[in-house]
Motif scaffolding. Sequence first.
Motif, PDB file in Angstrom:
ATOM      1  N   ASP A 153       3.092  57.471   0.280  1.00 36.37           N
ATOM      2  CA  ASP A 153       2.566  56.263  -0.344  1.00 36.37           C
ATOM      3  C   ASP A 153       1.237  55.869   0.271  1.00 36.37           C
ATOM      4  O   ASP A 153       0.961  56.133   1.458  1.00 36.37           O
ATOM      5  CB  ASP A 153       3.552  55.106  -0.167  1.00 36.37           C
ATOM      6  N   GLU A 155      -0.709  52.903   1.644  1.00 35.89           N
ATOM      7  CA  GLU A 155      -0.270  51.620   2.191  1.00 35.89           C
ATOM      8  C   GLU A 155      -1.372  51.004   3.051  1.00 35.89           C
ATOM      9  O   GLU A 155      -2.404  51.628   3.326  1.00 35.89           O
ATOM     10  CB  GLU A 155       0.997  51.811   3.031  1.00 35.89           C
ATOM     11  N   GLY A 156      -1.120  49.765   3.491  1.00 36.99           N
ATOM     12  CA  GLY A 156      -1.985  49.106   4.458  1.00 36.99           C
ATOM     13  C   GLY A 156      -3.408  48.896   3.972  1.00 36.99           C
ATOM     14  O   GLY A 156      -3.647  48.535   2.812  1.00 36.99           O
ATOM     15  N   ASP A 157      -4.370  49.141   4.880  1.00 35.51           N
ATOM     16  CA  ASP A 157      -5.776  48.909   4.551  1.00 35.51           C
ATOM     17  C   ASP A 157      -6.230  49.769   3.379  1.00 35.51           C
ATOM     18  O   ASP A 157      -7.053  49.332   2.573  1.00 35.51           O
ATOM     19  CB  ASP A 157      -6.658  49.201   5.775  1.00 35.51           C
ATOM     20  N   ALA A 159      -4.440  50.766   0.831  1.00 36.27           N
ATOM     21  CA  ALA A 159      -3.953  50.155  -0.404  1.00 36.27           C
ATOM     22  C   ALA A 159      -4.841  48.981  -0.811  1.00 36.27           C
ATOM     23  O   ALA A 159      -5.132  48.777  -1.998  1.00 36.27           O
ATOM     24  CB  ALA A 159      -2.506  49.692  -0.235  1.00 36.27           C
ATOM     25  N   GLU A 160      -5.299  48.217   0.164  1.00 36.59           N
ATOM     26  CA  GLU A 160      -6.207  47.105  -0.122  1.00 36.59           C
ATOM     27  C   GLU A 160      -7.535  47.626  -0.661  1.00 36.59           C
ATOM     28  O   GLU A 160      -8.138  47.037  -1.564  1.00 36.59           O
ATOM     29  CB  GLU A 160      -6.424  46.262   1.134  1.00 36.59           C
ATOM     30  N   THR A 161      -7.990  48.761  -0.107  1.00 38.96           N
ATOM     31  CA  THR A 161      -9.230  49.373  -0.599  1.00 38.96           C
ATOM     32  C   THR A 161      -9.085  49.776  -2.055  1.00 38.96           C
ATOM     33  O   THR A 161      -9.977  49.523  -2.892  1.00 38.96           O
ATOM     34  CB  THR A 161      -9.590  50.604   0.253  1.00 38.96           C
ATOM     35  N   SER A 190       2.996  54.035  -4.624  1.00 39.73           N
ATOM     36  CA  SER A 190       2.782  52.654  -4.212  1.00 39.73           C
ATOM     37  C   SER A 190       1.607  52.031  -4.958  1.00 39.73           C
ATOM     38  O   SER A 190       1.740  50.983  -5.565  1.00 39.73           O
ATOM     39  CB  SER A 190       2.577  52.542  -2.692  1.00 39.73           C
TER      40      SER A 190
END
Length: 536
Positions: A153, A155-157, A159-161, A190
């Motif tokens: 997946d 995830e984290g930074d 995913a925000e990008t 994700s």
Amino acid sequence: MKAVGQERWFNAGSIGQLPSPLIHRAVVTADQMRQIEARIFAAGMPVAALMEKVAGLIAQWIRAHFPQSTFPQIGVLAGPGHNGGDALVVARELHLNGYRVQVHAPFSRLKELTEQHARYAASLGIPFVENVAALQDCNALVDGLFGFGLERDIEGDLAETVATLNAWPQPKISIDLPSGLQTDTGAVLSTALCATHTLCLGLWKRAFFQDEALPYLGEVELIDFGIPTADIEAVLGQSPVVQRLTSEAAIARLPLPRPPATHKYRVGHLLLVAGSRQYGGAAFLAGLGARASGMGMVTLAVPESLRGPFHAQLPEALILGCPETETGAIAHLPDSLDLDKFNAIACGPGLSRQAHTAVDQVLASGAPLLLDADGLNLLADQGAAATLSKRTAPTLLTPHPGEFKRLFPEIAKQQLEAGSAALAAAQASGAVLILKGGRSAIASPQGQLWYLAASTPALARGGSGDVLTGLAAGLLAQSAQNPDQATEGALNAALSAAWWHAQAARAAAKERSVLGVDPLTLTQFLDPTLAQWLQN
């Protein structure tokens, strides 16, 4: 960039050179693509050289579609693997051709070759930015974060990008696959980047034919970088089990050319069992689809109360009024009707769930049979696989996903991607299957699978499936003239009808918009669309 019909691909070869037929139609899993690449590298092709070749073609494509005069500033997203390496070579080539390029590489550790390209790009003065927000003013973005083979997946930074990028309006060009899509299933890991253009490298991946992936792919194009046919055949065989349904293959399976000395009884007699007092329109639309197929004769079995109106609506058809239930469904087919005299039977559009006796009668016949709509629902009530395994003549099923779940609940529970589910159902039941969707899957009991390459959301209208039923059934009646080739005829009818139906909808949508393709309009575009393709 070349075109075969309406199908687009970008070729590494000389001007006018057609791609290998296998490159044009083969569909691979991530593991199969790795095996093919391993053969190429083992034969002596340096990884770095192939990266240069592929990325050079991508840069060439971008220059052709997003010229520097209109898109002077390009943002490039570079991942840690070879997809990121491709992106960095693209960044370099665009920079050398006058674009203002910025790179965002959000990973601290890169593969060796990708790291080398990053160092060289930096040495040329290409700026690397730490925050993706610095790319917001770019005219277009190149997504090279992840290619095929991603399993984990996002995830984290990161995913925000991806969420930030998806909120921006500029074009986004993904290399091989949009970052975040699983290669074989098209599942979103994700989150995933919503590309406006996706450049599939070398061979088509299964994700390109999954409904779940379609919102992320944008316009798709194959970048043919010259994979040797021998390497494809070594992994997939000369006739791959999984293929993209091309226009050439669909047209070749039509009942053409027609013998010059023939007559109506030699080009297919179809029995269409359809309609009820409540759903008479479905029978009419299926009849129009059958008319477009070119079959010689159609007998339309409808409830007695509908017999009069249908004489006027389908004057060429033989209208057979059947005893009906109190609710206006067909109670049963006349006992005097010899079902085995027909070249094919289609049963289901508008039938209602009260017509179970008629469905039992056609299931017991020795004629090739197409089941749709309530024909499928009534089949599901008896157990599809067990019932169909008793039939000696070919059967063609055309379910949408909801009908498929009722027909094959145990297969549906496995949550397979559409193609794998259709193939499992075809092999379990002995039927040819069109699992309808944004990219329909057509499967044979012999273990072959085709994905419909192009369709349109214009077909998301009640009655479109009835037209497909009539069209496929008419082709089935023509293809079943030779009993020794009846099974192949069912597959031919499914492939040709699915393609023809989609192409007519695309042509209608181009003229009328995706909102203007009602089922009656669709039937009016069937024959002109095919005529245009046959003239190409």
